[in-house]
Write a protein that holds these residues in place. Structure first.
Motif, PDB file in Angstrom:
ATOM      1  N   LEU A   1      -4.600 -15.797  -3.731  1.00 11.98           N
ATOM      2  CA  LEU A   1      -3.967 -15.706  -2.238  1.00 11.98           C
ATOM      3  C   LEU A   1      -4.843 -15.460  -1.295  1.00 11.98           C
ATOM      4  N   PRO A   2      -5.505 -16.492  -0.553  1.00  8.41           N
ATOM      5  CA  PRO A   2      -6.610 -16.166   0.449  1.00  8.41           C
ATOM      6  C   PRO A   2      -5.689 -15.538   1.925  1.00  8.41           C
ATOM      7  N   ALA A   3      -4.220 -15.661   1.778  1.00 10.07           N
ATOM      8  CA  ALA A   3      -3.692 -15.088   2.796  1.00 10.07           C
ATOM      9  C   ALA A   3      -3.432 -13.750   2.669  1.00 10.07           C
ATOM     10  N   LEU A   4      -3.856 -12.927   1.602  1.00 12.89           N
ATOM     11  CA  LEU A   4      -3.663 -11.688   1.490  1.00 12.89           C
ATOM     12  C   LEU A   4      -4.499 -10.681   2.398  1.00 12.89           C
ATOM     13  N   SER A   5      -3.732 -10.115   3.256  1.00 14.73           N
ATOM     14  CA  SER A   5      -4.131  -9.039   4.206  1.00 14.73           C
ATOM     15  C   SER A   5      -4.031  -7.800   4.060  1.00 14.73           C
ATOM     16  N   TRP A   6      -3.307  -7.090   3.244  1.00 19.66           N
ATOM     17  CA  TRP A   6      -3.349  -5.783   2.671  1.00 19.66           C
ATOM     18  C   TRP A   6      -2.824  -5.719   1.438  1.00 19.66           C
ATOM     19  N   VAL A   7      -3.270  -4.789   0.761  1.00 22.39           N
ATOM     20  CA  VAL A   7      -2.771  -4.174  -0.383  1.00 22.39           C
ATOM     21  C   VAL A   7      -2.287  -2.496  -0.107  1.00 22.39           C
ATOM     22  N   THR A   8      -1.106  -2.297  -0.221  1.00 17.82           N
ATOM     23  CA  THR A   8      -0.794  -0.858  -0.142  1.00 17.82           C
ATOM     24  C   THR A   8      -0.375  -0.299  -1.527  1.00 17.82           C
ATOM     25  N   VAL A   9      -0.668   0.922  -1.741  1.00 20.04           N
ATOM     26  CA  VAL A   9      -0.710   1.401  -3.136  1.00 20.04           C
ATOM     27  C   VAL A   9       0.199   2.837  -2.618  1.00 20.04           C
ATOM     28  N   TYR A  10       1.518   2.968  -3.348  1.00 18.57           N
ATOM     29  CA  TYR A  10       2.070   4.480  -3.091  1.00 18.57           C
ATOM     30  C   TYR A  10       1.805   5.105  -4.484  1.00 18.57           C
ATOM     31  N   GLU A  11       1.208   6.291  -4.287  1.00 19.01           N
ATOM     32  CA  GLU A  11       1.019   7.004  -5.645  1.00 19.01           C
ATOM     33  C   GLU A  11       1.986   7.865  -5.921  1.00 19.01           C
ATOM     34  N   THR A  12       2.614   8.242  -4.671  1.00 23.85           N
ATOM     35  CA  THR A  12       3.640   9.115  -4.936  1.00 23.85           C
ATOM     36  C   THR A  12       4.635   8.647  -3.726  1.00 23.85           C
ATOM     37  N   ALA A  13       5.943   9.213  -3.520  1.00 24.72           N
ATOM     38  CA  ALA A  13       6.634   8.704  -2.048  1.00 24.72           C
ATOM     39  C   ALA A  13       6.072   9.243  -0.992  1.00 24.72           C
ATOM     40  N   THR A  14       5.044  10.148  -0.858  1.00 23.13           N
ATOM     41  CA  THR A  14       4.364  10.754   0.372  1.00 23.13           C
ATOM     42  C   THR A  14       3.125  10.406   0.550  1.00 23.13           C
ATOM     43  N   ALA A  15       2.553   9.787  -0.368  1.00 24.46           N
ATOM     44  CA  ALA A  15       1.086   9.772  -0.158  1.00 24.46           C
ATOM     45  C   ALA A  15       0.432   8.104  -0.858  1.00 24.46           C
ATOM     46  N   GLY A  16      -0.417   7.603  -0.204  1.00 24.11           N
ATOM     47  CA  GLY A  16      -0.827   6.336  -0.725  1.00 24.11           C
ATOM     48  C   GLY A  16      -2.080   5.900   0.242  1.00 24.11           C
ATOM     49  N   CYS A  17      -2.365   4.617  -0.269  1.00 24.11           N
ATOM     50  CA  CYS A  17      -3.501   3.856   0.509  1.00 24.11           C
ATOM     51  C   CYS A  17      -3.124   2.441   0.827  1.00 24.11           C
TER      52      CYS A  17
END
Length: 364
Positions: A216-232
């Motif tokens: 997916l060359p168009a991929l711009s971000w990956v977001t990971v929620y480890e919990t409902a209140t924190a992520g990357c």
């Protein structure tokens, strides 16, 4: 360092639609409906709002007027191809607000499109998996060193950059690309997966990026929620983490005109989101420990939670924009990696103070 204060608003609407350009037999070619959410982030000039501090309220009122023609309508009678990204363009073109930075449309909690200032629609879709993990390199006694688990959420963002086309990547394409990763990640111990021996949010986001970007060359971000209140967030180069907290507080807005309800003492259940950007620690595998963010912010949190905000020392006005600036001045030395503060007195509405690279607008 360029500091920018954005105001945020969100308005729901109910509507029916069908997307006729999808392949024959696709379920979305049938007439169906959604509980949509329109979101906007804007940087209007000083003096635009009815009074200083009313920016987010006035922005929400303008957005409500804009989407009113869409509420309880067949969207195909309004625009021929009512995809989320086309709806975002429709709203942006009709929203009578200066300084619009982004407009988003969510057709469900788990999917939507954010239209940025360069006219790029970042399509996104949310996925979930349940897994165990432990972080082997944390100091002795750290709770994340014990085996535990999370219901992880992942959001994949793809830059449409359609150049005049009506549809590029669709939500089904994102789901198809996610399916083999889900099979690897769901109901397993992440530490057992090659490349995830130290499965922090940051390294998990990077692992997902490496797996998907070639497909997916168009991929711009990956977001990971480890919990409902924190992520990357990870964009292939930069890591940004966030930590959310909620607090309950009272206030009155003394700048509101006589007779305005906002001059009366009232209250909100606030959502506060702290964003931090930092290099990856090559041993620990994270940028900043979520627990450290919470611990360092705790003294300031205690001054906000269950207090009257307009009585805070040094705060000229208790509106969201002024509050974000007050918070920044008092936490900047303890959290030097902090580069953005979001504050929402009501869901989706408030202010975002940014002094670093802007990440994607998080889905509400």
């Amino acid at each position: 360092m360029n500091t920018r204060l954005f105001h945020l608003a969100a308005v729901p609407f109910e509507a029916a639609c069908r997307v006729d350009i999808l392949p024959e037999g696709h379920r979305c070619r049938r007439l169906h409906g959604h509980s949509f959410l329109a979101r906007v982030r804007a940087e209007p000039p000083s003096g635009w709002a009815g009074f200083p501090g009313a920016e987010s309220d006035d922005l929400q009122a303008a957005l409500a007027r804009c989407v009113e023609p869409l509420d309880y309508r067949d969207l195909n009678t309004v625009l021929p191809i009512p995809t989320d990204e086309n709806l975002a363009r429709w709203v942006r073109d009709r929203l009578d607000v200066p300084g619009i930075a982004s407009v988003g449309i969510q057709s469900t909690r788990d999917q939507g499109a954010d239209l940025d200032g360069a006219d790029h629609a970042h399509l996104w879709r949310r996925f979930r998996f349940e897994s165990a993990h432990r972080l082997p390199n944390v100091p002795e006694g750290h709770p994340c060193g014990r085996m535990h688990g999370h219901g992880f959420e992942v959001i994949l963002h793809a830059d449409q950059d359609l150049d005049g086309e009506d549809m590029g990547i669709d939500f089904d394409r994102l789901a198809a690309l996610w399916a083999p990763l889900y099979a690897e990640l769901h109901q397993v111990c992440l530490n057992d997966i090659p490349g995830l021996q130290n499965p922090t949010s940051e390294l998990l986001a990077r692992w997902i990026w490496a797996r998907l970007k070639p497909e997916l060359p168009a991929l711009s971000w990956v977001t990971v929620y480890e919990t409902a209140t924190a992520g990357c967030h990870f964009d292939g180069t930069h890591y940004r983490i966030w930590k959310e907290q909620r607090f309950e507080a009272a206030l009155r807005l003394d700048r509101a005109p006589e007779g305005d309800a906002r001059r009366r003492l009232h209250g909100h259940s606030y959502l506060l989101r702290l964003h931090l950007t930092a290099p990856l620690d090559q041993v620990l595998g994270w940028t900043v420990d979520y627990g450290d963010v919470k611990r360092l912010f705790k003294p300031l949190y205690d001054r906000l939670d269950h207090h009257r905000l307009d009585a805070l020392d040094g705060l000229e006005s208790a509106d969201p924009g002024s509050l974000t600036q007050w918070i920044r001045e008092r936490i900047r030395d303890d959290l030097p990696e902090l580069d953005r503060i979001d504050l929402q007195p009501t869901p989706g509405c408030g202010a975002s103070l940014c002094w670093g690279e802007l990440g994607p607008a998080l889905p509400t």
